[in-house]
Design an enzyme around this catalytic site. Structure first.
Site, PDB file in Angstrom:
ATOM      1  N   ARG A 152      33.119 -38.531 -19.848  1.00 34.21           N
ATOM      2  CA  ARG A 152      33.541 -39.931 -19.728  1.00 34.21           C
ATOM      3  C   ARG A 152      35.045 -40.128 -19.836  1.00 34.21           C
ATOM      4  O   ARG A 152      35.557 -41.202 -19.509  1.00 34.21           O
ATOM      5  CB  ARG A 152      32.797 -40.819 -20.734  1.00 34.21           C
ATOM      6  CG  ARG A 152      33.034 -40.469 -22.180  1.00 34.21           C
ATOM      7  CD  ARG A 152      32.015 -41.129 -23.086  1.00 34.21           C
ATOM      8  NE  ARG A 152      32.582 -42.243 -23.826  1.00 34.21           N
ATOM      9  CZ  ARG A 152      32.006 -42.775 -24.899  1.00 34.21           C
ATOM     10  NH1 ARG A 152      30.830 -42.348 -25.318  1.00 34.21           N
ATOM     11  NH2 ARG A 152      32.578 -43.763 -25.535  1.00 34.21           N
ATOM     12  N   ASN A 184      27.208 -45.625 -22.934  1.00 38.70           N
ATOM     13  CA  ASN A 184      28.417 -44.854 -22.610  1.00 38.70           C
ATOM     14  C   ASN A 184      28.094 -43.363 -22.592  1.00 38.70           C
ATOM     15  O   ASN A 184      28.447 -42.641 -21.662  1.00 38.70           O
ATOM     16  CB  ASN A 184      29.528 -45.109 -23.631  1.00 38.70           C
ATOM     17  CG  ASN A 184      29.847 -46.570 -23.782  1.00 38.70           C
ATOM     18  OD1 ASN A 184      29.499 -47.361 -22.905  1.00 38.70           O
ATOM     19  ND2 ASN A 184      30.477 -46.961 -24.870  1.00 38.70           N
ATOM     20  N   ASP A 185      27.415 -42.931 -23.648  1.00 39.28           N
ATOM     21  CA  ASP A 185      27.049 -41.517 -23.696  1.00 39.28           C
ATOM     22  C   ASP A 185      25.826 -41.220 -22.861  1.00 39.28           C
ATOM     23  O   ASP A 185      25.741 -40.159 -22.247  1.00 39.28           O
ATOM     24  CB  ASP A 185      26.831 -41.084 -25.157  1.00 39.28           C
ATOM     25  CG  ASP A 185      28.156 -40.783 -25.822  1.00 39.28           C
ATOM     26  OD1 ASP A 185      28.972 -40.094 -25.198  1.00 39.28           O
ATOM     27  OD2 ASP A 185      28.384 -41.264 -26.944  1.00 39.28           O
ATOM     28  N   ARG A 239      31.669 -48.892 -35.601  1.00 41.03           N
ATOM     29  CA  ARG A 239      31.995 -47.476 -35.363  1.00 41.03           C
ATOM     30  C   ARG A 239      32.833 -46.951 -36.531  1.00 41.03           C
ATOM     31  O   ARG A 239      34.061 -47.000 -36.489  1.00 41.03           O
ATOM     32  CB  ARG A 239      32.801 -47.332 -34.065  1.00 41.03           C
ATOM     33  CG  ARG A 239      32.029 -47.621 -32.791  1.00 41.03           C
ATOM     34  CD  ARG A 239      32.956 -47.478 -31.598  1.00 41.03           C
ATOM     35  NE  ARG A 239      32.276 -47.280 -30.344  1.00 41.03           N
ATOM     36  CZ  ARG A 239      32.179 -48.211 -29.383  1.00 41.03           C
ATOM     37  NH1 ARG A 239      32.700 -49.406 -29.562  1.00 41.03           N
ATOM     38  NH2 ARG A 239      31.568 -47.938 -28.256  1.00 41.03           N
ATOM     39  N   HIS A 283      43.887 -46.407 -22.962  1.00 44.78           N
ATOM     40  CA  HIS A 283      44.287 -47.488 -23.866  1.00 44.78           C
ATOM     41  C   HIS A 283      44.982 -48.608 -23.102  1.00 44.78           C
ATOM     42  O   HIS A 283      44.877 -49.776 -23.458  1.00 44.78           O
ATOM     43  CB  HIS A 283      45.205 -46.942 -24.957  1.00 44.78           C
ATOM     44  CG  HIS A 283      44.445 -46.273 -26.046  1.00 44.78           C
ATOM     45  ND1 HIS A 283      44.258 -44.926 -26.096  1.00 44.78           N
ATOM     46  CD2 HIS A 283      43.787 -46.778 -27.105  1.00 44.78           C
ATOM     47  CE1 HIS A 283      43.526 -44.621 -27.154  1.00 44.78           C
ATOM     48  NE2 HIS A 283      43.236 -45.727 -27.779  1.00 44.78           N
ATOM     49  N   ARG A 337      27.094 -47.704 -38.127  1.00 47.35           N
ATOM     50  CA  ARG A 337      26.750 -46.406 -37.548  1.00 47.35           C
ATOM     51  C   ARG A 337      27.403 -45.306 -38.370  1.00 47.35           C
ATOM     52  O   ARG A 337      28.595 -45.394 -38.695  1.00 47.35           O
ATOM     53  CB  ARG A 337      27.241 -46.334 -36.100  1.00 47.35           C
ATOM     54  CG  ARG A 337      26.918 -44.993 -35.476  1.00 47.35           C
ATOM     55  CD  ARG A 337      27.242 -44.946 -34.025  1.00 47.35           C
ATOM     56  NE  ARG A 337      28.679 -44.856 -33.793  1.00 47.35           N
ATOM     57  CZ  ARG A 337      29.228 -44.800 -32.583  1.00 47.35           C
ATOM     58  NH1 ARG A 337      28.456 -44.867 -31.513  1.00 47.35           N
ATOM     59  NH2 ARG A 337      30.527 -44.710 -32.431  1.00 47.35           N
TER      60      ARG A 337
HETATM   61  C1  PEP Z   1      27.728 -45.359 -26.488  1.00 51.74           C
HETATM   62  O1  PEP Z   1      27.727 -44.137 -26.365  1.00 51.74           O
HETATM   63  O2  PEP Z   1      27.280 -46.147 -25.629  1.00 51.74           O
HETATM   64  C2  PEP Z   1      28.280 -45.980 -27.717  1.00 51.74           C
HETATM   65  C3  PEP Z   1      28.179 -47.269 -27.938  1.00 51.74           C
HETATM   66  O3  PEP Z   1      28.934 -45.174 -28.584  1.00 51.74           O
HETATM   67  P1  PEP Z   1      30.432 -44.635 -28.392  1.00 51.74           P
HETATM   68  O4  PEP Z   1      31.025 -45.344 -27.207  1.00 51.74           O
HETATM   69  O5  PEP Z   1      31.118 -44.925 -29.670  1.00 51.74           O
HETATM   70  O6  PEP Z   1      30.192 -43.188 -28.162  1.00 51.74           O
HETATM   71 MG    MG Z   2      28.063 -42.899 -28.082  1.00 50.97          MG
END
Ligand code: PEP
Ligand code: MG
Length: 577
Positions: A471, A460-461, A301, A194, A337
């Site tokens: 991550r 990201n995932d 989100r 954060h 989402r």
């Molecule tokens: C991702 O995984 O790239 C994504 C946008 O979702 P989050 O970061 O909320 O998992």
């Molecule tokens: Mg994700």
């Protein structure tokens, strides 16, 4: 001689200034007994300290600029909630009475008890929560001990200083920014903490994870902090200083220029229009979206509405949030989402039983929703109902096989049928799409693309699962590499699958908002990006200075690189052209 210390750069800017080392260990807590006749006064002293801590945090919250992501302010709210919780109010009061001890000692004992409870939970997210409890208790302890609660006592001006600390809390970061610091460097912390997010939002140059930085530096020596490359330089010669000063001036001009792009379209030099959307977490983020000039919301989100609270928001509360966003967008689209709870985004209300060993690989996102229909159905109803008020797309996170997709499509059909029977309006043609963020889904993207109206790549995932790196784990952060050939190939496969199926595709992971990758992604065929509002104008500026027809060849070359280092060198050439 120049000393160079490396860490992880968390915001791109450069700062030059004098070092100020923050030495703040745990407060030393004395233990003494309180005569029985003074116990009530000691209890009152504890409550006065708790009150002061609440006032201080409310003050800090007020100082967070509106453009900062809403979850950061919500994070300070969590601290405030802790200060209302009986574990930090009633329990230490009882300790004072039972043990006839001083308030500080009671507070410290309670902190240690809670730390042990958290230690027994083998979960990275909860470990962070342990640190949060310690931050809150330490604030109360410093008030009781009449020590300064601010990261700095205010006796010396910090204007233009470069703070070197072991770690900083998000609250410290806000306070230090108000004292005019030029940059900060911490020995611990990762790019997804954060504090790092706060540094990016507030545009404070910062480098985190510079191990033992305090051992190498002295107060008042001049240093350069390069947030883009994640380095701190001490003892730099005049030529290096000149180079960085020039860079600072260029950056200032660059940011001033960006503001002019707010109303400009994102169009390449050879006339291709690119769609730039924003990611949001709560309706409060809409102010930042408006300031960014985004043409819609590409990722809402929704799980953030379920976090940091007890109990689940009902259908009406969810509907209200979604409609609030739709209304503020005034006809521009929003991609909502469905819940992505679990892993690093747990909710008190959905946590049952022991924690899984690998939460990121566990019952998360759509898996959790399909298992807990009492959680999922009200959300589907709320999204569909909100679709009567403006253009909404419904997006499913973390799909990994077609059975899950069939179940989701079936549930949407059932929910529509239910609403029709009840005479409730919704958009009959609401587009349904999915996030491609699991390698299996990327490899089979052509199968998903045939059954869906759109796709969005969650890098990201996708990176986390492709490279097998958690991550949120500091220890393996260094392996997080968007340029890994496996990642790039999966992105390309997904883009091609959408193109062949003739459906729109976007990218909404952090990679979409990172200007280092904008040209590469354009070259691979991406035409729709969704990102944190604060990065949107920078990406637009790159697009507006790019000729798309020159990008195909070098982007394909990058795709065929076997090593990330070669890919990085080629990318540098594309970006400098
Ligand atoms: C991702 O995984 O790239 C994504 C946008 O979702 P989050 O970061 O909320 O998992
Ligand atoms: Mg994700």
């Amino acid at each position: 001689m120049t000393l160079s210390l490396s860490g992880i750069g968390v915001s791109r800017d450069v700062a030059i200034g004098k070092v100020h080392i923050l030495e703040r260990g745990q407060p030393e807590v004395p233990e003494y007994s309180i005569p029985r006749r003074h116990i009530e006064e000691e209890v009152r002293r504890l409550h006065r300290a708790l009150d002061t801590a609440r006032h201080q945090l409310k003050d800090i919250r007020r100082r967070i600029p509106e453009s900062t992501r809403a979850d950061i302010a919500a994070f300070i709210d969590t601290y405030l909630l802790m200060l209302e919780d009986s574990t930090l109010t009633t329990a230490p009061e009882e300790l004072i009475r039972d043990q006839q001890c001083n308030a500080e000692w009671a507070m410290k004992q309670q902190r240690d008890v809670l730390a042990r409870v958290f230690d027994e939970m083998d979960d990275a997210y909860l470990r962070t929560r342990k640190d949060d409890v310690a931050h809150v208790v330490n604030r109360v302890l410093r008030i009781l001990l009449k020590q300064d609660t601010q990261p700095h006592d205010g006796s010396l001006s910090l204007k233009g200083c470069i703070i070197i600390a072991d770690d900083l809390t998000p609250a410290d970061t806000v306070l230090l920014q108000h004292q005019g610091i030029a940059a900060f460097v911490t020995e611990f912390g990762g790019p997804l903490s954060h504090t790092a997010i706060m540094a990016r939002s507030l545009r404070i140059p910062a480098v985190v994870g510079v191990h033992r930085a305090r051992a190498y530096l002295q107060n008042d020596e001049q240093v350069i902090v390069d947030g883009r490359h994640g380095v701190l330089l001490a003892g730099a010669d005049e030529t290096t200083l000149k180079h960085y000063r020039k860079q600072q001036r260029a950056e200032k001009r660059y940011y001033a220029g960006l503001q002019k792009l707010k109303r400009a379209p994102a169009v390449s030099l050879d006339g291709h229009t690119i769609r730039l959307h924003a990611n949001i977490e709560l309706p409060d983020d809409m102010k930042a979206v408006k300031d960014s000039g985004a043409s819609g919301v590409g990722l809402y989100r929704t799980e953030f509405l379920f976090m940091n609270r007890s109990g689940v928001p009902d259908e009406e509360e969810q509907l209200e949030s979604y409609v609030s966003v739709v209304k503020q967008l005034k006809g521009r689209p929003v991609t909502i989402r469905t819940l992505d709870l679990g892993a690093d985004k747990p909710s008190d209300s959905t946590r049952n039983g022991p924690l899984p060993t690998n939460p990121a690989l566990g019952l998360r996102a759509i898996r959790l929703c399909l298992k807990d229909l009492a959680l999922f159905r009200p959300q589907l109803r709320a999204i569909l109902r909100a679709s009567a008020q403006g253009p909404i797309r419904l997006m499913v996170p973390m799909l990994s096989n077609t059975q899950e997709l069939a179940q989701v499509l079936n549930l949407v059909r059932e929910t529509k049928e239910e609403l029709r029977r009840e005479g409730i309006a919704f958009d009959e043609r609401i587009p349904i799409g999915a996030m491609i963020e699991v390698p299996a889904a990327a490899i089979c993207a052509h199968v998903f693309a045939k059954q869906l109206d759109f796709l969005s790549i969650g890098t990201n995932d996708l990176i986390q699962y492709t490279l097998a790196i958690d991550r949120i784990d500091d220890e393996v952060n260094y392996l997080y590499d968007p340029l890994h050939p496996a990642v790039l190939r999966l992105i390309y496969l997904t883009l091609r699958a959408a193109r062949v199926a003739g459906i729109p595709i976007s990218m909404c992971g952090e990679m979409a908002g990172d200007v280092r990758y904008t040209r590469l992604l354009l070259g691979l065929g991406l035409r729709e990006f969704s990102m944190q509002p604060s990065t949107l104008l920078e990406v637009k500026s790159v697009i507006n200075h790019t000729r798309l027809n020159t990008l195909n060849r070098p982007s394909r070359d990058i795709l065929h690189c076997v090593h990330s280092d070669n890919a990085r060198a080629l990318l540098h050439r594309i970006n400098e052209a």
